[in-house]
Structures are given as structure tokens and as C-alpha cells.
Scaffold this motif. Structure first.
Motif, PDB file in Angstrom:
ATOM      1  N   PRO A   1       0.758  -0.831  -0.057  1.00  0.00           N
ATOM      2  CA  PRO A   1       0.179  -0.021  -0.249  1.00  0.00           C
ATOM      3  C   PRO A   1       0.946   1.096  -0.115  1.00  0.00           C
ATOM      4  O   PRO A   1       2.140   1.067   0.654  1.00  0.00           O
ATOM      5  CB  PRO A   1      -0.950   0.027   1.196  1.00  0.00           C
ATOM      6  CG  PRO A   1      -0.630  -1.103   1.511  1.00  0.00           C
ATOM      7  CD  PRO A   1       1.134  -2.191   1.174  1.00  0.00           C
TER       8      PRO A   1
ATOM      9  N   TYR B   1      -3.334  10.985   1.974  1.00  0.00           N
ATOM     10  CA  TYR B   1      -1.916  11.257   1.393  1.00  0.00           C
ATOM     11  C   TYR B   1      -2.156  12.691   0.745  1.00  0.00           C
ATOM     12  O   TYR B   1      -3.074  13.419   0.498  1.00  0.00           O
ATOM     13  CB  TYR B   1      -3.113  10.526  -0.264  1.00  0.00           C
ATOM     14  CG  TYR B   1      -3.088   8.898   0.277  1.00  0.00           C
ATOM     15  CD1 TYR B   1      -1.898   8.382   0.286  1.00  0.00           C
ATOM     16  CD2 TYR B   1      -4.220   8.982   0.910  1.00  0.00           C
ATOM     17  CE1 TYR B   1      -2.044   7.226   0.942  1.00  0.00           C
ATOM     18  CE2 TYR B   1      -4.173   7.384   1.199  1.00  0.00           C
ATOM     19  CZ  TYR B   1      -3.345   6.330   1.164  1.00  0.00           C
ATOM     20  OH  TYR B   1      -2.840   5.207   1.531  1.00  0.00           O
TER      21      TYR B   1
ATOM     22  N   LEU C   1       2.148   5.231  -7.308  1.00  0.00           N
ATOM     23  CA  LEU C   1       0.546   4.492  -7.690  1.00  0.00           C
ATOM     24  C   LEU C   1       0.010   4.808  -9.152  1.00  0.00           C
ATOM     25  O   LEU C   1      -0.230   6.233  -8.660  1.00  0.00           O
ATOM     26  CB  LEU C   1      -0.027   4.418  -6.075  1.00  0.00           C
ATOM     27  CG  LEU C   1      -1.362   4.026  -7.207  1.00  0.00           C
ATOM     28  CD1 LEU C   1      -1.483   2.168  -7.019  1.00  0.00           C
ATOM     29  CD2 LEU C   1      -2.772   3.920  -5.574  1.00  0.00           C
TER      30      LEU C   1
ATOM     31  N   LYS D   1      -5.886  -4.266  -9.141  1.00  0.00           N
ATOM     32  CA  LYS D   1      -4.714  -4.491  -9.727  1.00  0.00           C
ATOM     33  C   LYS D   1      -4.439  -4.752 -10.222  1.00  0.00           C
ATOM     34  O   LYS D   1      -5.171  -5.993 -11.560  1.00  0.00           O
ATOM     35  CB  LYS D   1      -4.180  -4.826  -8.529  1.00  0.00           C
ATOM     36  CG  LYS D   1      -4.134  -3.551  -7.049  1.00  0.00           C
ATOM     37  CD  LYS D   1      -3.136  -4.059  -5.726  1.00  0.00           C
ATOM     38  CE  LYS D   1      -4.132  -3.311  -4.818  1.00  0.00           C
ATOM     39  NZ  LYS D   1      -2.971  -3.751  -3.586  1.00  0.00           N
TER      40      LYS D   1
ATOM     41  N   THR E   1      -9.865   3.463  -3.459  1.00  0.00           N
ATOM     42  CA  THR E   1      -8.660   3.945  -2.552  1.00  0.00           C
ATOM     43  C   THR E   1      -8.483   2.444  -1.472  1.00  0.00           C
ATOM     44  O   THR E   1      -7.495   2.566  -0.751  1.00  0.00           O
ATOM     45  CB  THR E   1      -8.646   4.993  -1.068  1.00  0.00           C
ATOM     46  OG1 THR E   1      -9.423   6.099  -2.454  1.00  0.00           O
ATOM     47  CG2 THR E   1      -7.534   5.499  -0.426  1.00  0.00           C
ATOM     48  N   ASP E   2      -9.286   2.292  -1.143  1.00  0.00           N
ATOM     49  CA  ASP E   2      -9.536   1.023  -0.499  1.00  0.00           C
ATOM     50  C   ASP E   2      -9.126  -0.371  -0.847  1.00  0.00           C
ATOM     51  O   ASP E   2      -7.757  -0.697  -0.089  1.00  0.00           O
ATOM     52  CB  ASP E   2     -10.970  -0.388  -0.251  1.00  0.00           C
ATOM     53  CG  ASP E   2     -11.708   0.388   0.942  1.00  0.00           C
ATOM     54  OD1 ASP E   2     -10.810   1.372   1.847  1.00  0.00           O
ATOM     55  OD2 ASP E   2     -12.841   0.915   1.444  1.00  0.00           O
TER      56      ASP E   2
ATOM     57  N   ALA F   1      -6.166  -0.067  -2.794  1.00  0.00           N
ATOM     58  CA  ALA F   1      -4.763   0.518  -2.592  1.00  0.00           C
ATOM     59  C   ALA F   1      -4.638   0.214  -2.078  1.00  0.00           C
ATOM     60  O   ALA F   1      -3.302  -0.392  -0.732  1.00  0.00           O
ATOM     61  CB  ALA F   1      -4.952   1.918  -3.276  1.00  0.00           C
ATOM     62  N   GLU F   2      -5.158   0.660  -0.623  1.00  0.00           N
ATOM     63  CA  GLU F   2      -4.667   0.534   0.962  1.00  0.00           C
ATOM     64  C   GLU F   2      -5.045  -1.486   1.130  1.00  0.00           C
ATOM     65  O   GLU F   2      -4.360  -1.869   2.462  1.00  0.00           O
ATOM     66  CB  GLU F   2      -5.550   0.701   1.721  1.00  0.00           C
ATOM     67  CG  GLU F   2      -5.426   1.698   2.124  1.00  0.00           C
ATOM     68  CD  GLU F   2      -6.185   3.204   2.323  1.00  0.00           C
ATOM     69  OE1 GLU F   2      -5.563   4.478   2.814  1.00  0.00           O
ATOM     70  OE2 GLU F   2      -7.354   2.873   3.368  1.00  0.00           O
ATOM     71  N   GLY F   3      -5.851  -2.309   0.172  1.00  0.00           N
ATOM     72  CA  GLY F   3      -5.668  -3.264   0.901  1.00  0.00           C
ATOM     73  C   GLY F   3      -6.589  -4.133   1.358  1.00  0.00           C
ATOM     74  O   GLY F   3      -6.504  -5.314   2.199  1.00  0.00           O
ATOM     75  N   LYS F   4      -7.979  -3.356   1.522  1.00  0.00           N
ATOM     76  CA  LYS F   4      -9.067  -3.971   2.236  1.00  0.00           C
ATOM     77  C   LYS F   4      -9.994  -3.313   2.131  1.00  0.00           C
ATOM     78  O   LYS F   4     -10.543  -3.258   2.549  1.00  0.00           O
ATOM     79  CB  LYS F   4      -8.791  -2.559   3.813  1.00  0.00           C
ATOM     80  CG  LYS F   4      -8.723  -0.908   3.312  1.00  0.00           C
ATOM     81  CD  LYS F   4      -8.487  -0.287   4.492  1.00  0.00           C
ATOM     82  CE  LYS F   4      -8.903   1.254   4.122  1.00  0.00           C
ATOM     83  NZ  LYS F   4      -8.237   2.233   5.546  1.00  0.00           N
TER      84      LYS F   4
END
Length: 426
Positions: free
Chosen positions: A4, A32, A209, A348, A377-378, A380-383
Motif C-alpha cells: 500500500p 495522502y 501508484l 490491480k 482507495t480501499d 490501494a490500501e489492501g482492504k
């Protein structure tokens, strides 16, 4: 990059439309600090499908996932201060006219899904029922049946995009347009990783990113392996007199899933916007390559005669003849890139670390403007919720799904249609 991003990581968003601006806004809200948005046009992009007078807000989907997501989005439209005044909850008439059994079945499933989520409807079974909610419906309404949802309506799309642009700039998001904002190609690092973008004027925007959110242009910038296809949907405006506009003030959106839909007139221009339901029209310039013809680049383009005829059918069934037969004062083709199964692509790519593709709005994405960037955004953050990861994953070879609510058949190509092209040089 596979990990992330950090709050200081350079993040690049390609596209200043619905998905792109929502992503930049959510990234900024999460802290960010190094976000850049590029687009050929100034933000909000006039070429974006979302840059429009208004868009339908509904919760009625035959897929219960999108009904659930729409219910969540409605809450944000109502509560988000930055979008105050951009959502008009005037109500929504959702109907069919019984010409297609599959369309009726789709409509019934969409209503059932919304009811399961707690949406309250009033049944509309006769012309009188419809006119009780919308007295201006003076046409015959032949075979119409429907429901009325008081907790739906329309969004002032252009104003909402402008509002998010302002919020992004307040938060320090950087914007580039013109040559410095027009993507030419990705910049690659080791093992196919995307490390930025080069634009047509030679500018290189480096990024840890990159979010590709270029709408109908995504397939021009990245081989989507048949997952996205540029198509247009058409709309037109009818001019009302001041007295006529009063009768439509605060009117519900009227949507017949077999014919088309229209909105109350805008306050400033007193124009009704209407659109026919179609599978969308392509613009092939080579085998397997359909490209957009946006209004900013092709200002003389209007809409095909076929779309005009479909809109006239809607108007003759629903409105008084003096309005139904009135000339259109504005016509436009609105370009998007649907996926074969009408699900978004927010994913991704294993072969290109550092890249997220965010597109496939499939002509139903704008209602999610306040929330879609949060899902991106989730990711991108892995969640991101695993159900959404699976539904929106990069999926070459997907089987096309026929939307039974829409006219069935192949999408015509605009080059085979008459009436829209008015400049012989283009």
C-alpha cells in the motif's frame, strides 16, 4: 509497487471525471499528501460522461449488490456537506409498458431487490396512479405499470463534479491539463511495474501508484483484452416556456425501462433532459477498436436519427402532444466504456504492479460518485471488501451478459446510422 502507498507516496490519477475525481477526493480525505490528477481538459473534464446536467439516482437494480451500494451512496449524497444541493430527492417513477416479458421480469427483480433492502414503494397500476405523482404525464401511458420511490431522484452531475474538484484543490491535489495532462503512454520500471505516465508534451509524471480512470478512453491507453468497449448513449433537451416549466417543478424522474427517461427542467434554462434506453452505439475505427467521439472534440456531432425516433416514442406515450413533438434544442452522444457483464473493473494487475484500473462504469456509475473513490482507495490500501474485489477484478474472457431490461440485439455502429454527422471533414 505491491505494498500500500504511504501518505507521502506520489499518486497519479489519470482522468478528471467521475471515478478519477472521487478517487482523488477520497485519497485526500485519508491524508495522502502527494496526489496529481491529469486530463486533456481542465477539471472537471468536459469529455467525462459525468459532465452533464443531471443523472438518475436509483436503487433499483436486478443485481442486489448494486442496490446495496446505491443505498449506501444515497446516505452520502444526503449528508456530505461538500455535495450539498447536488442531490434532488424529488422521487423516482420506475416503470415498464409490457412490450417485452424479459424487461418486465427484470423490472420485477429490481424492485424486489430494493424492497429487500427496506426501500418503500408505492405501486402505480393505472394512468391515474401515474398522474397523481406526475400530473404532467398527459400521454396515453399505454400498458404502463410501475412503482414510485420517494427516496430517489437525480443528481446535478456537473455541479457535483465541480464541487469535488474544488475540495481536491483545497486539499492540495495538483491538476494538469492540455499537453501536460494528456496521457501518451505509461512509464515502466522493473518487471513491468508502472512508475508513472508520459504525456503528449513530454512531461513525465512519476508515481508509486497510478490509477487509470479515463472512462471511455481506457482502452485507448491500455489493452483491456476485450473487457471494455467505448459506446455512446444519447440525450437531448426540450425547451419549455416559463409557464410550462412550473408544471414540471420538483417533478419525479420518470423512467420507463423499455422506452427511456426524463427529468424535471433545470431552473436556469427550463430544459427537460431525456434519453432513450438502448444497448449503446459503438464507433469502430478498426476491428475490435471502438473509440469515443466526444462533444468537445467534435462539436458539430448530434445524435443518430434512430435515437431521435426512440425518444419521440417515449414522449408521445408520456407527455402532451405540444411538448412531445417539439424540436430538440440540444443533442449529444455521451461516451462510456461498459464491460460485457456491466460490472465495474476496479482492479490491480499482476503484470503491472503500481497500476489500478478503475473503469467500466457501464452507464450506471455516476450515482456512486461520493463512494466509488473510497472503494478504489480501499483497494490501494489492501482492504477492499472481498466480494467487491472478486466482482470488480480484472477478468479477460468474461462472458457477455444481456441486460434484459434493455433492447436486445447488437449495438449499432454510429457510422451505419444517419443524422448525427454534420461536418464532412470529420
Amino acid at each position: 509497487m505491491t505494498a500500500p502507498p504511504s501518505l507521502n507516496s506520489p499518486i497519479l490519477v489519470v482522468g478528471a471525471g467521475t471515478f478519477g475525481l472521487s478517487t482523488a477526493w477520497h485519497l485526500a480525505r485519508r491524508g495522502y499528501k502527494n496526489i496529481t490528477v491529469i486530463d486533456r481538459h481542465d477539471a472537471p473534464s468536459v469529455a467525462s460522461a459525468g459532465y452533464d446536467l443531471n443523472k438518475v439516482f436509483r436503487t433499483e437494480y436486478s443485481d442486489p449488490l448494486y442496490s446495496k451500494l446505491a443505498v449506501e451512496a444515497r446516505k452520502v449524497w444526503l449528508e456530505e456537506k461538500a455535495l450539498e444541493g447536488c442531490y434532488k430527492e424529488n422521487g423516482y417513477i420506475f416503470s415498464v409498458c409490457g412490450k417485452s416479458a424479459t424487461s418486465v421480469a427484470n423490472w420485477e427483480q429490481a424492485v424486489a431487490n430494493s424492497r429487500a433492502l427496506g426501500v418503500q414503494f408505492e405501486d402505480l397500476l393505472t394512468p391515474e396512479d401515474f398522474r397523481a405523482k406526475a400530473p404532467f404525464l398527459k400521454g396515453p401511458l399505454t400498458g404502463w405499470k410501475g412503482v414510485y420511490n420517494k427516496n430517489a431522484g437525480w443528481t446535478h452531475a456537473r455541479n457535483a463534479l465541480t464541487a469535488l474538484t474544488i475540495e481536491c484543490k483545497k486539499a492540495g491535489v495538483k491538476f494538469f491539463s492540455g499537453g501536460a495532462g494528456t496521457m501518451k503512454e505509461f512509464v515502466y520500471g522493473a518487471k513491468g511495474a508502472v512508475v508513472g505516465v508520459k504525456t503528449t508534451d513530454g512531461t513525465v509524471h512519476k508515481a508509486d501508484l497510478t490509477v487509470l480512470a479515463a472512462g471511455a478512453w481506457i482502452d485507448e491507453l491500455l489493452d483491456t483484452k476485450g473487457q471494455l468497449l467505448a459506446k455512446c448513449w444519447c440525450f437531448a433537451h426540450i425547451q419549455l416556456t416559463e409557464e410550462e416549466a412550473k408544471a414540471f417543478a420538483k417533478a419525479p424522474v420518470v423512467n420507463n425501462r423499455e422506452l427511456g427517461y426524463f427529468f424535471e427542467p433545470d431552473v436556469e434554462g427550463r430544459r427537460i433532459k431525456l434519453s432513450p434506453h438502448t444497448p449503446g452505439y459503438t464507433h469502430y475505427v478498426a476491428p475490435n477498436r471502438s473509440v469515443p467521439r466526444s462533444k468537445p472534440e467534435h462539436p458539430t456531432d448530434t445524435i443518430p436519427d434512430l435515437a431521435v425516433d426512440l425518444m419521440r416514442q417515449l414522449l408521445r406515450e408520456s407527455l402532451a402532444p405540444e411538448i412531445a413533438n417539439r424540436p430538440f434544442v440540444y443533442e449529444q452522444m455521451c461516451w462510456d466504456a461498459p464491460s460485457p457483464d456491466a460490472n465495474f473493473i476496479i482492479s490491480k494487475l499482476d503484470e503491472h504492479p503500481g497500476l489500478i484500473v478503475a473503469g467500466g462504469a457501464s452507464a450506471h456509475g455516476f450515482k456512486f460518485l461520493p463512494t466509488i473513490g473510497g472503494y478504489i482507495t480501499d483497494l490501494a490500501e489492501g482492504k477492499l471488501d472481498p466480494e467487491l474485489v472478486e466482482t470488480w477484478k480484472w477478468r479477460p474472457g468474461q462472458t457477455p451478459v444481456v441486460d434484459t431490461a434493455l433492447p436486445v440485439g447488437p449495438s449499432p455502429d454510429i457510422k451505419t446510422l444517419s443524422g448525427w454527422k454534420h461536418d464532412a471533414k470529420l
